[in-house]
Scaffold this motif. Structure first.
Motif, PDB file in Angstrom:
ATOM      1  N   HIS A   7      -8.088   3.930   1.516  1.00 52.30           N
ATOM      2  CA  HIS A   7      -7.307   4.418   2.651  1.00 52.30           C
ATOM      3  C   HIS A   7      -8.036   4.189   3.969  1.00 52.30           C
ATOM      4  CE1 HIS A   7      -5.381   6.707  -0.618  1.00 52.30           C
ATOM      5  NE2 HIS A   7      -4.325   6.826   0.186  1.00 52.30           N
ATOM      6  N   ASP A   8      -9.342   4.011   3.918  1.00 56.40           N
ATOM      7  CA  ASP A   8     -10.134   3.874   5.136  1.00 56.40           C
ATOM      8  C   ASP A   8     -10.221   2.441   5.638  1.00 56.40           C
ATOM      9  OD1 ASP A   8     -10.750   6.623   5.223  1.00 56.40           O
ATOM     10  OD2 ASP A   8     -12.377   6.339   3.767  1.00 56.40           O
ATOM     11  N   ASN A   9      -9.648   1.510   4.899  1.00 51.15           N
ATOM     12  CA  ASN A   9      -9.664   0.125   5.353  1.00 51.15           C
ATOM     13  C   ASN A   9      -8.896   0.011   6.675  1.00 51.15           C
ATOM     14  OD1 ASN A   9      -8.194  -2.663   5.457  1.00 51.15           O
ATOM     15  ND2 ASN A   9      -9.948  -2.973   4.106  1.00 51.15           N
ATOM     16  N   PRO A  10      -9.450  -0.686   7.686  1.00 55.06           N
ATOM     17  CA  PRO A  10      -8.778  -0.760   9.002  1.00 55.06           C
ATOM     18  C   PRO A  10      -7.402  -1.422   8.956  1.00 55.06           C
ATOM     19  CG  PRO A  10     -10.684  -2.233   8.894  1.00 55.06           C
ATOM     20  CD  PRO A  10     -10.763  -1.348   7.698  1.00 55.06           C
ATOM     21  N   ILE A  11      -7.203  -2.380   8.065  1.00 53.01           N
ATOM     22  CA  ILE A  11      -5.880  -3.003   7.952  1.00 53.01           C
ATOM     23  C   ILE A  11      -4.886  -1.991   7.409  1.00 53.01           C
ATOM     24  CG2 ILE A  11      -4.521  -4.797   6.817  1.00 53.01           C
ATOM     25  CD1 ILE A  11      -6.994  -6.551   6.803  1.00 53.01           C
ATOM     26  N   ARG A  20      -3.952   0.446  10.101  1.00 51.33           N
ATOM     27  CA  ARG A  20      -3.024  -0.129  11.078  1.00 51.33           C
ATOM     28  C   ARG A  20      -1.598  -0.144  10.537  1.00 51.33           C
ATOM     29  NH1 ARG A  20      -4.618  -5.589  11.382  1.00 51.33           N
ATOM     30  NH2 ARG A  20      -2.828  -6.244  10.132  1.00 51.33           N
ATOM     31  N   LEU A  21      -1.450  -0.553   9.288  1.00 55.33           N
ATOM     32  CA  LEU A  21      -0.131  -0.600   8.675  1.00 55.33           C
ATOM     33  C   LEU A  21       0.457   0.798   8.506  1.00 55.33           C
ATOM     34  CD1 LEU A  21      -0.799  -3.316   5.948  1.00 55.33           C
ATOM     35  CD2 LEU A  21       0.304  -3.627   8.167  1.00 55.33           C
ATOM     36  N   LYS A  22      -0.399   1.761   8.194  1.00 54.10           N
ATOM     37  CA  LYS A  22       0.052   3.138   8.028  1.00 54.10           C
ATOM     38  C   LYS A  22       0.607   3.685   9.339  1.00 54.10           C
ATOM     39  CE  LYS A  22       0.240   6.938   5.425  1.00 54.10           C
ATOM     40  NZ  LYS A  22       1.223   7.038   4.320  1.00 54.10           N
ATOM     41  N   LYS A  23      -0.025   3.352  10.448  1.00 57.23           N
ATOM     42  CA  LYS A  23       0.476   3.780  11.754  1.00 57.23           C
ATOM     43  C   LYS A  23       1.854   3.188  12.038  1.00 57.23           C
ATOM     44  CE  LYS A  23      -3.643   4.924  14.455  1.00 57.23           C
ATOM     45  NZ  LYS A  23      -4.431   4.588  15.676  1.00 57.23           N
ATOM     46  N   LEU A  24       2.016   1.922  11.707  1.00 56.50           N
ATOM     47  CA  LEU A  24       3.322   1.292  11.917  1.00 56.50           C
ATOM     48  C   LEU A  24       4.394   1.948  11.058  1.00 56.50           C
ATOM     49  CD1 LEU A  24       2.459  -2.512  12.116  1.00 56.50           C
ATOM     50  CD2 LEU A  24       3.038  -0.974  13.997  1.00 56.50           C
ATOM     51  N   ARG A  58       6.977 -19.393   2.572  1.00 57.74           N
ATOM     52  CA  ARG A  58       7.731 -19.577   3.822  1.00 57.74           C
ATOM     53  C   ARG A  58       7.027 -18.940   5.024  1.00 57.74           C
ATOM     54  NH1 ARG A  58      13.727 -17.526   3.195  1.00 57.74           N
ATOM     55  NH2 ARG A  58      13.818 -18.521   5.275  1.00 57.74           N
ATOM     56  N   CYS A  59       5.955 -18.219   4.765  1.00 60.53           N
ATOM     57  CA  CYS A  59       5.240 -17.485   5.825  1.00 60.53           C
ATOM     58  C   CYS A  59       3.968 -18.251   6.154  1.00 60.53           C
ATOM     59  CB  CYS A  59       4.936 -16.066   5.364  1.00 60.53           C
ATOM     60  SG  CYS A  59       6.409 -15.155   4.828  1.00 60.53           S
ATOM     61  N   LEU A  60       4.053 -19.088   7.156  1.00 57.04           N
ATOM     62  CA  LEU A  60       3.052 -20.132   7.350  1.00 57.04           C
ATOM     63  C   LEU A  60       1.656 -19.606   7.656  1.00 57.04           C
ATOM     64  CD1 LEU A  60       5.302 -22.562   9.446  1.00 57.04           C
ATOM     65  CD2 LEU A  60       5.017 -22.399   6.956  1.00 57.04           C
ATOM     66  N   GLN A  61       1.554 -18.530   8.431  1.00 56.36           N
ATOM     67  CA  GLN A  61       0.238 -18.055   8.858  1.00 56.36           C
ATOM     68  C   GLN A  61      -0.075 -16.635   8.396  1.00 56.36           C
ATOM     69  OE1 GLN A  61      -1.845 -20.130  10.395  1.00 56.36           O
ATOM     70  NE2 GLN A  61      -0.277 -21.741  10.443  1.00 56.36           N
ATOM     71  N   ALA A  62       0.771 -16.050   7.578  1.00 57.27           N
ATOM     72  CA  ALA A  62       0.614 -14.639   7.234  1.00 57.27           C
ATOM     73  C   ALA A  62      -0.600 -14.398   6.343  1.00 57.27           C
ATOM     74  CB  ALA A  62       1.868 -14.123   6.540  1.00 57.27           C
ATOM     75  N   LYS A  63      -1.346 -13.351   6.661  1.00 55.55           N
ATOM     76  CA  LYS A  63      -2.424 -12.881   5.809  1.00 55.55           C
ATOM     77  C   LYS A  63      -1.807 -12.162   4.620  1.00 55.55           C
ATOM     78  CE  LYS A  63      -6.632 -10.042   6.000  1.00 55.55           C
ATOM     79  NZ  LYS A  63      -7.580 -11.150   5.718  1.00 55.55           N
ATOM     80  N   ARG A  64      -2.362 -12.328   3.439  1.00 54.70           N
ATOM     81  CA  ARG A  64      -1.806 -11.724   2.230  1.00 54.70           C
ATOM     82  C   ARG A  64      -2.723 -10.615   1.719  1.00 54.70           C
ATOM     83  NH1 ARG A  64       0.055 -17.161  -1.145  1.00 54.70           N
ATOM     84  NH2 ARG A  64       1.016 -18.252   0.636  1.00 54.70           N
ATOM     85  N   ILE A  65      -2.112  -9.456   1.482  1.00 51.71           N
ATOM     86  CA  ILE A  65      -2.843  -8.273   1.040  1.00 51.71           C
ATOM     87  C   ILE A  65      -2.250  -7.789  -0.276  1.00 51.71           C
ATOM     88  CG2 ILE A  65      -3.479  -5.893   1.616  1.00 51.71           C
ATOM     89  CD1 ILE A  65      -4.671  -7.959   3.510  1.00 51.71           C
ATOM     90  N   VAL A  66      -3.098  -7.351  -1.189  1.00 47.06           N
ATOM     91  CA  VAL A  66      -2.627  -6.732  -2.429  1.00 47.06           C
ATOM     92  C   VAL A  66      -3.244  -5.347  -2.543  1.00 47.06           C
ATOM     93  CG1 VAL A  66      -4.438  -7.854  -3.823  1.00 47.06           C
ATOM     94  CG2 VAL A  66      -2.359  -6.973  -4.930  1.00 47.06           C
ATOM     95  N   LEU A  67      -2.393  -4.359  -2.889  1.00 50.50           N
ATOM     96  CA  LEU A  67      -2.824  -2.967  -2.992  1.00 50.50           C
ATOM     97  C   LEU A  67      -2.543  -2.415  -4.382  1.00 50.50           C
ATOM     98  CD1 LEU A  67      -1.211  -1.485   0.278  1.00 50.50           C
ATOM     99  CD2 LEU A  67      -3.532  -2.338   0.003  1.00 50.50           C
ATOM    100  N   PRO A  68      -3.394  -1.530  -4.880  1.00 48.53           N
ATOM    101  CA  PRO A  68      -3.036  -0.797  -6.103  1.00 48.53           C
ATOM    102  C   PRO A  68      -1.719  -0.050  -5.867  1.00 48.53           C
ATOM    103  CG  PRO A  68      -5.327  -0.394  -5.490  1.00 48.53           C
ATOM    104  CD  PRO A  68      -4.703  -1.119  -4.336  1.00 48.53           C
ATOM    105  N   ASP A  69      -0.958   0.149  -6.922  1.00 52.91           N
ATOM    106  CA  ASP A  69       0.359   0.772  -6.775  1.00 52.91           C
ATOM    107  C   ASP A  69       0.293   2.119  -6.054  1.00 52.91           C
ATOM    108  OD1 ASP A  69       1.260  -1.423  -8.107  1.00 52.91           O
ATOM    109  OD2 ASP A  69       2.153  -0.338  -9.793  1.00 52.91           O
ATOM    110  N   ALA A  70      -0.703   2.944  -6.365  1.00 54.20           N
ATOM    111  CA  ALA A  70      -0.810   4.267  -5.744  1.00 54.20           C
ATOM    112  C   ALA A  70      -1.060   4.146  -4.247  1.00 54.20           C
ATOM    113  CB  ALA A  70      -1.916   5.070  -6.407  1.00 54.20           C
TER     114      ALA A  70
END
Length: 259
Positions: A9-13, A16-20, A71-83
């Motif tokens: 949960h402390d990861n900065p990415i 940021r997503l949590k705020k959005l 189809r997402c040319l420049q997108a960074k890809r993130i994978v999270l545990p389900d929880a």
């Protein structure tokens, strides 16, 4: 492009997503939002958008994710545990896939004006559905008051199913001022009116005004409308849901313009 695993949960990415996901202010300041699910992402891509970040839960089908990610040319890809994904997801039934994306500004629609004017719509699902009905009916603009729910919230986006990507919107508008300047005819949908909405001429430039789910259109706004009208309801109920009322009205405009 490789995926970056995140497990804290402390990861900065993640932060940021949590705020959005949770903050209208954060979305407004960054002019970014979260798209929930593959359908919304596909609609965003079809509208010419390119997401900044793609996120999937570990259990989400990797092949489906890869097909969209291609189809997402420049997108960074993130994978999270389900929880952890469930903690991030802005909706109660997570799809397993999210995209961090910039707000789109659809080009002006060159057609006879059909404007949906929304006053203080509070429910995100209602708001999204109203934008969806407007877009489906060929509306040229949506004008939202300052008291409306955030049109770019994940829940409103889910309700709109891509409407926000194709329907030009004005947000945080002082409706009385906008209506005063509008060159066409404006009709406020309201109960207890002698005017029958179906009897109105909707062929020319038109603005349809729908008010708050509980209190309806305010007196300050109705004062600046060309007239108030009621959708006939022969059944034994008091009123229509605001979203249903708008859908009935915009497609009556469509019917008149295409007969």
């Amino acid at each position: 492009m490789t995926e970056t695993p995140i497990s804290s949960h402390d990861n900065p990415i993640f932060k940021r997503l949590k705020k959005l996901a949770e903050s209208a202010r954060a979305r407004r300041e960054a002019r970014m939002t979260l798209l929930d699910g593959e359908h919304l992402l596909a609609a965003y891509l079809d509208a010419g958008g390119q997401p900044h970040t793609l996120v999937r839960a570990t259990s989400f089908d990797a092949a489906t994710f890869e097909a969209l990610a291609a189809r997402c040319l420049q997108a960074k890809r993130i994978v999270l545990p389900d929880a952890l994904f469930a903690a991030l997801s802005p909706v109660s039934t997570p799809t397993g896939m999210l995209a961090e994306a910039a707000w789109l500004a659809p080009p002006a629609i060159d057609a006879t004006p059909l404007v949906i004017v929304l006053e203080d719509i509070q429910d995100p699902g209602n708001l999204g559905s109203m934008l969806r009905s407007g877009a489906a009916a060929g509306a040229t603009l949506a004008v939202l008051s300052k008291g409306c729910h955030d049109a770019w919230s994940p829940k409103a986006l889910r309700g709109g199913q891509g409407a926000q990507f194709v329907l030009p919107m004005l947000l945080g508008v002082e409706l009385a001022v906008w209506l005063h300047a509008f060159a066409g005819r404006s009709i406020a949908l309201a109960l207890g009116q002698a005017n029958d909405f179906y009897a109105q001429d909707c062929v020319g430039p038109m603005a349809l005004i729908v008010g708050n789910e509980g209190s309806g259109v305010s007196p300050a706004v109705t004062t600046h409308a060309s007239l108030c009208a009621q959708i006939p309801m022969p059944g034994r109920v008091e009123s229509l849901n605001a979203s249903a009322a708008l859908a009935v009205a915009v497609f009556e405009v469509v019917r008149q313009r295409h007969r």
